[in-house]
Structure formats: structure tokens, C-alpha cells
Scaffold this motif. Sequence first.
Motif, PDB file in Angstrom:
ATOM      1  N   PRO A   1      38.522  35.304  28.519  1.00 15.87           N
ATOM      2  CA  PRO A   1      38.660  34.426  27.589  1.00 15.87           C
ATOM      3  C   PRO A   1      39.439  33.218  27.772  1.00 15.87           C
ATOM      4  CG  PRO A   1      39.837  36.352  27.135  1.00 15.87           C
ATOM      5  CD  PRO A   1      39.280  36.627  28.232  1.00 15.87           C
ATOM      6  N   ASP A   2      39.285  32.123  27.060  1.00  9.92           N
ATOM      7  CA  ASP A   2      39.996  30.749  27.811  1.00  9.92           C
ATOM      8  C   ASP A   2      41.555  31.209  27.443  1.00  9.92           C
ATOM      9  OD1 ASP A   2      37.824  29.483  28.309  1.00  9.92           O
ATOM     10  OD2 ASP A   2      37.721  28.642  26.054  1.00  9.92           O
ATOM     11  N   ALA A   3      41.945  31.991  26.417  1.00  8.05           N
ATOM     12  CA  ALA A   3      43.344  32.230  26.281  1.00  8.05           C
ATOM     13  C   ALA A   3      44.112  32.713  27.412  1.00  8.05           C
ATOM     14  CB  ALA A   3      43.580  32.937  25.180  1.00  8.05           C
ATOM     15  N   VAL A   4      43.444  33.542  28.370  1.00  9.94           N
ATOM     16  CA  VAL A   4      44.262  34.168  29.545  1.00  9.94           C
ATOM     17  C   VAL A   4      43.891  33.136  30.834  1.00  9.94           C
ATOM     18  CG1 VAL A   4      44.082  36.228  28.481  1.00  9.94           C
ATOM     19  CG2 VAL A   4      42.240  35.554  30.296  1.00  9.94           C
ATOM     20  N   ARG A   5      43.096  32.096  30.672  1.00 12.30           N
ATOM     21  CA  ARG A   5      43.103  31.538  32.044  1.00 12.30           C
ATOM     22  C   ARG A   5      44.058  30.551  32.148  1.00 12.30           C
ATOM     23  NH1 ARG A   5      36.460  30.044  32.169  1.00 12.30           N
ATOM     24  NH2 ARG A   5      35.782  32.142  31.742  1.00 12.30           N
ATOM     25  N   VAL A   6      44.796  30.509  33.491  1.00  6.30           N
ATOM     26  CA  VAL A   6      45.577  29.437  33.796  1.00  6.30           C
ATOM     27  C   VAL A   6      45.151  28.686  34.879  1.00  6.30           C
ATOM     28  CG1 VAL A   6      48.332  29.413  34.589  1.00  6.30           C
ATOM     29  CG2 VAL A   6      47.315  31.311  33.121  1.00  6.30           C
ATOM     30  N   PRO A   7      45.343  27.444  34.839  1.00 10.70           N
ATOM     31  CA  PRO A   7      44.665  26.347  36.002  1.00 10.70           C
ATOM     32  C   PRO A   7      45.595  26.678  37.358  1.00 10.70           C
ATOM     33  CG  PRO A   7      46.016  25.379  34.257  1.00 10.70           C
ATOM     34  CD  PRO A   7      45.937  26.625  33.680  1.00 10.70           C
ATOM     35  N   PHE A   8      44.681  26.532  38.201  1.00 15.93           N
ATOM     36  CA  PHE A   8      45.413  26.556  39.423  1.00 15.93           C
ATOM     37  C   PHE A   8      44.888  25.453  40.363  1.00 15.93           C
ATOM     38  CE2 PHE A   8      42.153  29.810  39.263  1.00 15.93           C
ATOM     39  CZ  PHE A   8      41.184  29.418  40.250  1.00 15.93           C
ATOM     40  N   PRO A   9      45.530  24.736  41.386  1.00 19.65           N
ATOM     41  CA  PRO A   9      45.078  23.747  42.131  1.00 19.65           C
ATOM     42  C   PRO A   9      44.383  24.001  43.358  1.00 19.65           C
ATOM     43  CG  PRO A   9      47.421  23.854  42.468  1.00 19.65           C
ATOM     44  CD  PRO A   9      47.102  24.806  41.588  1.00 19.65           C
ATOM     45  N   GLN A  10      44.550  25.345  43.892  1.00 22.91           N
ATOM     46  CA  GLN A  10      44.066  25.583  45.321  1.00 22.91           C
ATOM     47  C   GLN A  10      42.642  26.205  45.204  1.00 22.91           C
ATOM     48  OE1 GLN A  10      46.454  27.156  43.514  1.00 22.91           O
ATOM     49  NE2 GLN A  10      46.382  29.597  44.047  1.00 22.91           N
ATOM     50  N   ARG A  11      41.841  26.141  46.095  1.00 24.52           N
ATOM     51  CA  ARG A  11      40.495  26.884  46.116  1.00 24.52           C
ATOM     52  C   ARG A  11      40.666  28.291  46.717  1.00 24.52           C
ATOM     53  NH1 ARG A  11      35.744  25.480  43.886  1.00 24.52           N
ATOM     54  NH2 ARG A  11      33.886  25.833  45.224  1.00 24.52           N
ATOM     55  N   VAL A  12      40.430  29.336  46.135  1.00 22.16           N
ATOM     56  CA  VAL A  12      40.589  30.584  46.409  1.00 22.16           C
ATOM     57  C   VAL A  12      39.362  31.202  46.931  1.00 22.16           C
ATOM     58  CG1 VAL A  12      41.464  32.885  45.366  1.00 22.16           C
ATOM     59  CG2 VAL A  12      42.356  30.765  44.577  1.00 22.16           C
ATOM     60  N   ARG A  13      39.625  31.826  48.072  1.00 22.03           N
ATOM     61  CA  ARG A  13      38.540  32.688  48.787  1.00 22.03           C
ATOM     62  C   ARG A  13      38.258  34.064  48.418  1.00 22.03           C
ATOM     63  NH1 ARG A  13      37.821  31.644  55.055  1.00 22.03           N
ATOM     64  NH2 ARG A  13      35.767  32.679  54.550  1.00 22.03           N
ATOM     65  N   CYS A  14      37.348  34.254  47.650  1.00 20.91           N
ATOM     66  CA  CYS A  14      36.938  35.634  47.037  1.00 20.91           C
ATOM     67  C   CYS A  14      35.761  36.393  47.722  1.00 20.91           C
ATOM     68  CB  CYS A  14      36.612  35.401  45.606  1.00 20.91           C
ATOM     69  SG  CYS A  14      36.044  36.902  44.931  1.00 20.91           S
ATOM     70  N   ALA A  15      36.032  37.478  48.349  1.00 20.92           N
ATOM     71  CA  ALA A  15      35.108  38.092  48.985  1.00 20.92           C
ATOM     72  C   ALA A  15      34.741  39.324  48.313  1.00 20.92           C
ATOM     73  CB  ALA A  15      35.730  38.800  50.462  1.00 20.92           C
ATOM     74  N   THR A  16      33.372  39.589  47.898  1.00 19.57           N
ATOM     75  CA  THR A  16      32.820  40.845  47.239  1.00 19.57           C
ATOM     76  C   THR A  16      31.874  41.566  47.995  1.00 19.57           C
ATOM     77  OG1 THR A  16      31.648  41.063  44.868  1.00 19.57           O
ATOM     78  CG2 THR A  16      31.157  39.503  46.423  1.00 19.57           C
ATOM     79  N   GLY A  17      31.537  42.808  47.557  1.00 19.66           N
ATOM     80  CA  GLY A  17      30.737  43.620  48.141  1.00 19.66           C
ATOM     81  C   GLY A  17      30.467  44.898  47.307  1.00 19.66           C
ATOM     82  N   GLY A  18      29.900  45.793  47.786  1.00 23.03           N
ATOM     83  CA  GLY A  18      29.319  46.991  46.843  1.00 23.03           C
ATOM     84  C   GLY A  18      28.145  46.448  46.388  1.00 23.03           C
ATOM     85  N   ALA A  19      27.575  45.497  45.922  1.00 26.48           N
ATOM     86  CA  ALA A  19      26.486  45.333  45.396  1.00 26.48           C
ATOM     87  C   ALA A  19      26.310  43.710  45.539  1.00 26.48           C
ATOM     88  CB  ALA A  19      26.025  45.697  44.003  1.00 26.48           C
ATOM     89  N   ALA A  20      24.871  43.195  45.540  1.00 21.82           N
ATOM     90  CA  ALA A  20      24.917  41.814  45.538  1.00 21.82           C
ATOM     91  C   ALA A  20      25.378  41.193  44.417  1.00 21.82           C
ATOM     92  CB  ALA A  20      23.370  41.488  45.960  1.00 21.82           C
ATOM     93  N   PRO A  21      26.430  40.260  44.331  1.00 23.60           N
ATOM     94  CA  PRO A  21      26.680  39.465  43.003  1.00 23.60           C
ATOM     95  C   PRO A  21      25.632  38.596  42.556  1.00 23.60           C
ATOM     96  CG  PRO A  21      27.581  38.428  45.176  1.00 23.60           C
ATOM     97  CD  PRO A  21      27.101  39.626  45.504  1.00 23.60           C
ATOM     98  N   PRO A  22      25.272  38.768  41.461  1.00 29.30           N
ATOM     99  CA  PRO A  22      24.177  37.894  40.814  1.00 29.30           C
ATOM    100  C   PRO A  22      24.617  36.532  41.002  1.00 29.30           C
ATOM    101  CG  PRO A  22      24.837  39.589  39.089  1.00 29.30           C
ATOM    102  CD  PRO A  22      25.763  39.733  40.362  1.00 29.30           C
ATOM    103  N   SER A  23      23.273  35.709  41.346  1.00 31.17           N
ATOM    104  CA  SER A  23      23.646  34.270  41.581  1.00 31.17           C
ATOM    105  C   SER A  23      24.280  33.591  40.312  1.00 31.17           C
ATOM    106  CB  SER A  23      22.108  33.610  41.743  1.00 31.17           C
ATOM    107  OG  SER A  23      21.292  33.980  40.834  1.00 31.17           O
ATOM    108  N   THR A  24      24.071  33.898  39.218  1.00 30.30           N
ATOM    109  CA  THR A  24      24.802  33.552  37.950  1.00 30.30           C
ATOM    110  C   THR A  24      26.316  33.421  38.111  1.00 30.30           C
ATOM    111  OG1 THR A  24      24.318  35.407  36.718  1.00 30.30           O
ATOM    112  CG2 THR A  24      22.767  33.509  36.503  1.00 30.30           C
TER     113      THR A  24
END
Length: 547
Positions: free
Chosen positions: A294-317
Motif C-alpha cells: 500500500p502507498d502508506a508504507v512506501r518510502v521513496p529512495f533515490p538509488q537503483r536497487v538490484r533485485c535477484a529472484t528465482g524459484g519460479a519465473a516472475p510474471p512479466s507484469t
Amino acid sequence: MSLGGRGNRGEGGRASPFETGLDRSAANHVALTPVSFLARAADAFADRIAVIDGDRRLTYRDLDARCRRLASALRGRGVGRLDTVAILAGNVPAMIEAHFAVPMLGAVLNPLNTRLDAATLAASLAHGEARALIVDAPFRALAEEAFEALPEPILVIAVDDPGGGLAYEDLLAEGDPDFAGPGPDDEWQSLCLLYTSGTTGDPKGAVYSHRGAYLQALGNALAFGLSADSVYLWTLPMFHCSGWSYPWAVVAAGGTQVCLRKVEPAAIYRAIAEQGVTHLCGAPIVLSMIVDAPDAVRVPFPQRVRCATGGAAPPSTVIAAMEALGFAVTHLYGATESYGPATICVPGPDWDALAPAERHGRMARQGVALPTVAAARVVDPATLAPVPRDGATVGEIGLRGNTVMKGYLKNPEATAATLGAGWYLSGDLAVQHPDGQIEIKDRAKDIIISGGENISSLEIEEVLTRHPAVMLAAVVAQPDATWGESPCAFLELKAGAPQPSEADVVAFCRAGLARFKVPKRIVFGPLPKTATGKIQKFVLREQARAL
């Protein structure tokens, strides 16, 4: 014409000068172990922050001394070479420390799944022959229930809440901060015992070596772009494949690890903004949590964050939504048997010119081998011959190299079945594209055969996750009197989203799938997951058979 020469061994058996007088010695040969990363970091970056845990900070000097104290104190308590030390904890500093201290002692670390029931936990402790258990306060009651089923008592070290037992900090006080642990006798020596996460319902104990862990850590550090400026947030459970080797990888790079005791959107956003997080890993469910926060918990940050994921293909959306929020998503693929990630999706030079939907679809591919993996191929499971790289011929993903497990503990039959062909055969059906990128089509057991046609559950799930109300989708085979099998979809909806009807979802699927691939049944509700966020399809298959 002879190709022999003075430097080769000839027919007479004369030794080559390259094999004479050039022997291994203490100066030029040291067993590879990830423990060496900490000694180097403590020497080179002593005052740099190594670990952040709330308001607490540990420098590399602190971390090194604490790990040496832990190793020394465990030895003083009778733990020796190849003894098992289990740990049941969240992503806390003690978990990082155990990943160095236990192998420093030459013992074997057994990180345990914190979502195990007491009976399974007891069985794991007994099977691994644990001599000691480090247990975090939130899991003390679970551990005590498990102890009742153990044949004999073990040494229990309590983090935060000793509960009348041996406190972790008191144990460290017994140790020597200058202890020079013996380490492994050989780099093939066992380092970690990791039980498979149970998506198949049949967990087994995969054994890692010092050599494999060393190489896996460097492969991940290189592939994920870790450096001394990296700040890594622990959104991946450290008990899962030893945190994909990142307790060692971040230290190898001289970066900072940020502990996160509970993985929830507000804590993730806050840590990213306050600690300057640059890297994090997690299953696709973690990405969905970030995207749907939810918008209430989102905090802006200036940096680009690299996020690695695995276990299943993440949906393109999900990939598209993450990019819009300031994350750069990297898709990895692997298994417990391969120390976690074995492949990484590397974007091609022409991908930026593609339409967003096509680019995001390619980003969900499993990719190419990590630089420390000897080979990752899609092979014919019957002949082990590589399939054509045409993006269409389906085979099974096979892995080979130093970062494949030694085998399953006390299970030679399963070890032989898994590794006996000279490859680790994953059970994942995939194609290989002309550029070498691997793309999974389905798990072998998840293919749905309807009226003689093979249907990919992943293809249906990709379409389902495009529905605006759907957060997670899982598709399994359901018995069908006419077609043999038909697709059955289980959907977990986004919080607060309007509830679609079964007819609404079917109509949505018909717009994006061939008619015979459209699910015949839609079931709404929370999906069963492992502690690492993998959906337990074996549970869903049982439910589908009962519908």
C-alpha cells in the motif's frame, strides 16, 4: 610427423619438466574455503561496517572476532571436525556468524527451515546427527517440542532469550577472539547440510563442500555485481541454500549485510531508504509484496536497487512494475542441489529496443550458466545429448560443475539417481534459444496432458497473473473423464482487489490462450508455500484430485 617435444611425456614414460620439481606447497596451494573471505575482509576493511541489525553495527573487525570466538567456544564444548551444528534462526547476525564459525572449525553447518513442524525438525536434527543447535528466540518453543522426539540431548545455544539455557553471547565470551580455526583438511570436505525445501513432499539432505561454496560465492558476487560499496538486504531466508551463498559472497566483496527479522513491505521499503540498500534477493512472492504494498508504507529512495529472484519465473507484469518502482530485476535459476543459483538471465544487446512486453518476457528466462558453473545445458533426458538451440525443442535442464552438491546425506540411492549420469538432471523441461539462454517450459511433473496435447502450466500462470486482481497463480492437472487431464487454476488475489468470479477469470483466459488450455476450474484462496515462497504444487495436486 611427431608432435612430441622435450616438454611432453614420450613413449618411454620420461617425465615432463612441467610435472617435475613443481610441487604443491604451503606457499602455492591452499584449500578453497569461503572462510578465507572473512580473514581477508577483516585485514583489508577492518573498520568498514559488515553487518547492520537495527541500531546495532558490526565492523569487519567485530565480525571476525565474534566468529573466531564462536568457533573456539564450540570446540571447547566438544564440537569437532565434521560434527554437525544446526541453527534455527531468522536473518539475524548469529546466522551470518555461524556460516563462518562452524566451517572455520571444520564442522558442518545445518541451517534449518524455520517453518518446519516439530516432528520434521526432530527428524532433521536426528538424521543430520546434530551435536549442537543454535536457536533464535522466536523458534525456541518449536525447538523444545522437537527435543522431546530426539533420542538423546544436544547442546542448545539460545540467541536473545536463553530461557535458562546457554546464552549465545555467554558462549562467545568463552571463546578466543584470536582463535585460528583448523578449517577443512581438504576443500572437498563437507561444509553445509541443506534439506530440500519440500515442494515435492520428499525433503533430502544436500551436502555442500568448501570448494563448492567458495566458487558459488564468487560466481554470485561477480554475476550480481557486488562490490565494497554494496549494501545487501536480507529478504531471502538464510536457511535456504545458505542464503544462495550471499553470507559469504557479500563478505568476499567487502560489502554490508542488513539483517531483516521479518520480511514485510514496510520494513523492506524503510531499510532500502534508510540504509542505502543496493541489492536484495527473494522468491517472486517477495517481488509481489513490494509491488502490491500500500502507498502508506512506501518510502521513496533515490538509488537503483538490484533485485535477484528465482524459484519460479516472475510474471512479466511483476518485472514491469518493479522497474517502475526503481528496481532492476535479475532472474536466476537453480536448486538446493546446485547451491542455489546456477544460471542468470543476461540481457542481449538488442533487448532495450524491444517492446516492453517482449523485453520483460525475455527477462523472465532462466538465462546462461554462472561463470563458476562448468556447464548448463538443455539435454535429451534419454541420451543426454544437447537439444538444438532453436527455442522450440524441449529437453531437461542439466547442470555440471563444482557447485553441484556432493550428494544426499545417507542416501546413496537418491544420490546415484540424481548425479549418476554425470549431470545433475533438474526435472525442469526447457528450451534453449540461439543466444544460449535457457527458458523453462515446465516441471516434468507439472506438464498437463489433455487429450494427448501437452499444456504448460507456466504459460497459463503467466496469463492469469496479468489479471488485475490476481497476485499469485498456480495451475495443476485435474483428472478429467473426457480428456484425461485438464488445467485447474488456484488463485491468490491482491488485498483489497474486487473479487472476480470464476466465469470472469475464464473469459479473461480465453482472450490470451488457446481454448484447450483454458482452466476448467478456478479456485480462490491463499496458496500453500514453502518458507522460501515456493508454491507447493504437490499439495494443490491433491486438492485438485479431491474437487
